[in-house]
Enzyme design. Sequence first.
Site, PDB file in Angstrom:
ATOM      1  N   GLU A 148      22.585  30.552 -19.866  1.00  0.00           N
ATOM      2  CA  GLU A 148      21.232  30.146 -20.244  1.00  0.00           C
ATOM      3  C   GLU A 148      21.063  29.999 -21.748  1.00  0.00           C
ATOM      4  O   GLU A 148      19.965  29.687 -22.217  1.00  0.00           O
ATOM      5  CB  GLU A 148      20.225  31.155 -19.689  1.00  0.00           C
ATOM      6  CG  GLU A 148      20.185  31.146 -18.167  1.00  0.00           C
ATOM      7  CD  GLU A 148      19.360  32.290 -17.579  1.00  0.00           C
ATOM      8  OE1 GLU A 148      18.937  32.170 -16.423  1.00  0.00           O
ATOM      9  OE2 GLU A 148      19.171  33.304 -18.281  1.00  0.00           O
ATOM     10  N   TRP A 183      18.930  34.413  -7.734  1.00  0.00           N
ATOM     11  CA  TRP A 183      20.214  34.067  -7.121  1.00  0.00           C
ATOM     12  C   TRP A 183      21.205  35.231  -7.212  1.00  0.00           C
ATOM     13  O   TRP A 183      22.254  35.206  -6.558  1.00  0.00           O
ATOM     14  CB  TRP A 183      20.808  32.812  -7.762  1.00  0.00           C
ATOM     15  CG  TRP A 183      21.265  32.961  -9.187  1.00  0.00           C
ATOM     16  CD1 TRP A 183      20.483  33.073 -10.294  1.00  0.00           C
ATOM     17  CD2 TRP A 183      22.622  32.982  -9.667  1.00  0.00           C
ATOM     18  NE1 TRP A 183      21.249  33.167 -11.441  1.00  0.00           N
ATOM     19  CE2 TRP A 183      22.569  33.112 -11.082  1.00  0.00           C
ATOM     20  CE3 TRP A 183      23.860  32.906  -9.052  1.00  0.00           C
ATOM     21  CZ2 TRP A 183      23.727  33.173 -11.877  1.00  0.00           C
ATOM     22  CZ3 TRP A 183      25.018  32.954  -9.848  1.00  0.00           C
ATOM     23  CH2 TRP A 183      24.929  33.085 -11.243  1.00  0.00           C
ATOM     24  N   ASP A 184      20.858  36.265  -7.954  1.00  0.00           N
ATOM     25  CA  ASP A 184      21.693  37.464  -8.046  1.00  0.00           C
ATOM     26  C   ASP A 184      22.019  38.017  -6.654  1.00  0.00           C
ATOM     27  O   ASP A 184      23.122  38.509  -6.402  1.00  0.00           O
ATOM     28  CB  ASP A 184      20.969  38.580  -8.811  1.00  0.00           C
ATOM     29  CG  ASP A 184      20.449  38.152 -10.171  1.00  0.00           C
ATOM     30  OD1 ASP A 184      20.342  36.940 -10.419  1.00  0.00           O
ATOM     31  OD2 ASP A 184      20.134  39.037 -10.975  1.00  0.00           O
ATOM     32  N   LYS A 188      26.215  33.290 -22.650  1.00  0.00           N
ATOM     33  CA  LYS A 188      25.500  34.497 -22.234  1.00  0.00           C
ATOM     34  C   LYS A 188      26.256  35.245 -21.143  1.00  0.00           C
ATOM     35  O   LYS A 188      26.330  36.477 -21.145  1.00  0.00           O
ATOM     36  CB  LYS A 188      24.106  34.109 -21.733  1.00  0.00           C
ATOM     37  CG  LYS A 188      23.248  35.283 -21.265  1.00  0.00           C
ATOM     38  CD  LYS A 188      21.931  34.793 -20.684  1.00  0.00           C
ATOM     39  CE  LYS A 188      21.082  35.946 -20.188  1.00  0.00           C
ATOM     40  NZ  LYS A 188      19.871  35.490 -19.480  1.00  0.00           N
ATOM     41  N   GLN A 189      26.817  34.505 -20.203  1.00  0.00           N
ATOM     42  CA  GLN A 189      27.494  35.119 -19.060  1.00  0.00           C
ATOM     43  C   GLN A 189      28.484  34.120 -18.489  1.00  0.00           C
ATOM     44  O   GLN A 189      28.519  32.966 -18.882  1.00  0.00           O
ATOM     45  CB  GLN A 189      26.479  35.520 -17.995  1.00  0.00           C
ATOM     46  CG  GLN A 189      25.774  34.342 -17.338  1.00  0.00           C
ATOM     47  CD  GLN A 189      24.574  34.754 -16.519  1.00  0.00           C
ATOM     48  OE1 GLN A 189      23.510  34.998 -17.081  1.00  0.00           O
ATOM     49  NE2 GLN A 189      24.718  34.825 -15.213  1.00  0.00           N
TER      50      GLN A 189
END
Length: 775
Positions: free
Chosen positions: A488, A357-358, A601-602
Site C-alpha cells: 500500500e 482479506w486477512d 510495506k509488506q
Amino acid sequence: MKQYFKVDEWKIIEEGFDPSYNKVAESVFSLGNGRMGQRANFEEAYSGETLQGNYVAGVYYPDKTRVGWWKNGYPEYFAKVLNAANWIGIDVWIGDEQLDLAKWEVIDFMRELNMREGYLQRNTLVKSPKGKEIRIESTRFCSIVDDEAGAISYTVTAINFTGDIKLTPFIDGDIINADCNYGEKFWEEVKKDVGDDTGFVQLRTKKTGFEVATAMKVLLNRGGKPEEFSSKPIQKEKYIGAEITVNAVSGQPLTLYKYVVNLSSQNYKAEELADKAIAQVTRISQKYFAVMLLEQANAWVEKWKHNDIIIEGDAAAQQGIRFNIFQLNQTYTGEDDRLNIGPKGFTGEKYGGSTYWDTEAYCVPFYLATAEQKVARNLLLYRYKQLGKAIDNAKLLGFKDGAALYPMVTMDGTECHNEWEITFEEIHRNGAIAFAIFNYVRYTGDEAYLTDYGLEVLIAISRFWAQRITWSAERQQYVMLGVTGPNEYENNVNNNWYTSTIAVWCLKYTIEAIGKAKEVNQAKYKDLVTKITFREEQECEKFADIICKMYFGHDDKLGIFLQQDGYLDKEQILVKDLPASEQPLVKKWSWDRILRSIYIKQADVLQGLYFFEDNYDIDTIRRNYDFYEPRTVHESSLSPCVHAILAAKLGDIDRAYQFYLRTSRLDIDDYNDDTDDGCHITSMAGTWMAVVEGFGGMRVKDGVLSFNPLLPHQWQAFSFQVGFRGALLNVRVSGDGVTVKNLSDKEIVIKIYGSDTLIKSNSEKLTPVQVSTLE
C-alpha cells in the site's frame, strides 16, 4: 522493539507498573471467548492513559464516513465494532479517597496472563495520598464454557488500617468509541434495573438497532467465607451500580465476586433480553467462581491438546507462538457463520473490528489445520452469504452481469472503507477470497463445497476480472491499470504483478472448478447456470483469452518479476541504508515521499510466490526474494510471516528464524510501536504458518500432506499438531529426525522429504535424517 514483559513459556508477566506502557499492556492482556472480549483495563478507576474496550461480537455501528471530498462509489459509512458497556468496573473508596493507580503510589505490581488456563491475574500494593495501604488481587476471565459470560474475583486487603471500604461494582453503558468520527455516542438506553446484588442495563445501537443486555450479580466473602451484605442501588443514564460498604480489618481479605453476561439481540428476542440475562447471570453465579475457573482451565487444556506448538530450547520463541495461538482462540471459535475475524479482534478499535482479506489469506490455513472442518467452512460461508452485496458493490463502480467485488472492509458485506486508493484499487482482495475456496477444497477434499457454494462465488469474481482488465492495442496484451497491490506504499499503479497473477489464477481455477462441479453434480451445476445466467461457452472463452494474453512485467537482466510498471525507475536505496531515525516510514515520511520510494510495506510479489510457489522453480523464487526483501520495511504485521516461510523454503534458516521471531513477538515486544491500539490478531495466524509451513515445510499436493522440515539452530526441537481429512497428527522435528504420531483411528499416507510414509492409526514413526542440515 521492546522487552517489557518477562519471558515465560506459558505466561505473559508484567512486573512493576509503567504508566507509559499501560495501553500496550491493556492490548496484550486482552481476554475474549469468541462472543465477547475486553481489553485489560483496570476494574477500579484509572485517570491515566488508557483505552477502554469491551466488545460484543457482531454488534456494530455505521459511523458516517469522514472524507475531504466525496467521490462516486464512496461508502457512506465505516462500520465499527462498538465499545460496549463496561462490565468489569468496581470502584473502590477509602473515606474520601478513590483508588486510582494514576494518583496513588504503586508500591508493588504484578500482572500475569495465564495462557494455559485462560485467565488474567493482578496483584497490586498501593498507598493512598493520605498514607493508607491496600492490596488488590484480581482474577478474571471470559468463559469459553459459558461463552456469553465473564467473571471476576476482586480481593481488597487493608494493610495498615482498620475502617470502612466502599466497593461499588457497576455496569456503565455511557461510553464512547475512541475512533468515532464525529464524537457521537453510539448507544441509547432501553431499560435498566438494580437491586442489592443483581442488576442490568439494556442498550440499543443507533441506526443498526442491535440490543445488548449486560447483567451482573455480586457476592461477597470475608476471610474466605460468604458474607451477607446490603447495598445502596445507584442508577444514572445507561449506568447501574451497587454501593457496598464493609468494615475492613487490617490483614483480612475481602473478596467481591462479580458475575456478568452479555446477551445480544442477534441470538435472543429483544423483548426477552433482560429476563434471559438475569436468569443466565444467576445460573453462572450458582456455580461459584472456583468452579467456573476450573471449567475454564479444563476447556483450555482441551484446546491446547489440538493446537499447541512446542518449541524446545527457546523460551522467547515459545512464548511468542503460544501468545498468538491463545489470542486466535479467544477471538474466533467458528460456531457462528455470521461472525468473522477483525484485524484487532477484541483487543482494540483500530480498523473498526471489520473483516479484511486477512481472514482468507492468513487465518483460513490456521483453522483448517487446528479446528473442525466446519470452522474454516463457516469462514467461507460468511463470504458466500454476502455475495449479493459484493455484486452490488461492483455495480456501484460500474460493473455488470453479476460481477462481484468483495469489500476491502465490511461487517455485513457492504463496503465501508473510505480511502479511494484502497476502496477502488486494492482489488486483489477478490483473489484472496477465491484462493481461500481453493485452499479449503485442497485441504479438506470437500469438492461438494464447489457445487453448493464456491463456484457461484468464483464465477462472480471471474466476471469482475474479465471486466476489470483492459486490452492494450500497443502491447497486443491485456493489462491491469490503476490498482494498488498488497504494498500500500504505492497507489494507482499499472500492472501490479501480484494483482495480475492472482486475477489470471482465479480465471484458471474457475474453469477448473466448473469441470469439477459438472463431475460432482451435473444437476446442481445446471441449476446454478440458470440462477446466475452463466453463458459458459462465451464467458469461459473470454476467461481463456485473458489467461493466454495477460501482460506480466519482468526484468530479464535481473531475472525478476516487476512489482509494477516503472518500479525500477525509482531510486534504489535499500532499507539497510536508511537511517534508523527515519523509520518507521509511515510515521516519519510524508505520503508523497513514500509513494515515490522503492520501499515495500509488506510482501507483494513475494505474496504471489508464496501462494503459487508450485508454478516457479527455486531459482526464480530465490532471485525475487533476494531482490524484494531488502526493499521491504515490514510496516505491516502481515509481512514477516510470508518472508519467514519463503526463507525457510530457500533453506535460509537464520533469516527465517529472525522473521519468525519478529512476527511471533510483534505485539509482546511492540515492534512497530502500535500495539497500544490493539494486537494484530489476523497476522497471528501467519505466526502459526511461519512454524508449520515454514520450519515444518507442510504443504498439500494432490491431496497428500507433505513435510520438508528445517530446524532453527536456536531450537533443540519443535512439534505441532495438524488435523487432516480425519487424521490427527503430531509432528516433532529434532536433530534426530522427524517423528510423526498418528493420534487418530485413521491411517494415513504422508510425504516426508518427498518419500511416501504410511502412518498407521494410533502409532508413530521416526524418519531419521539430519534435519538441520537439509535445504
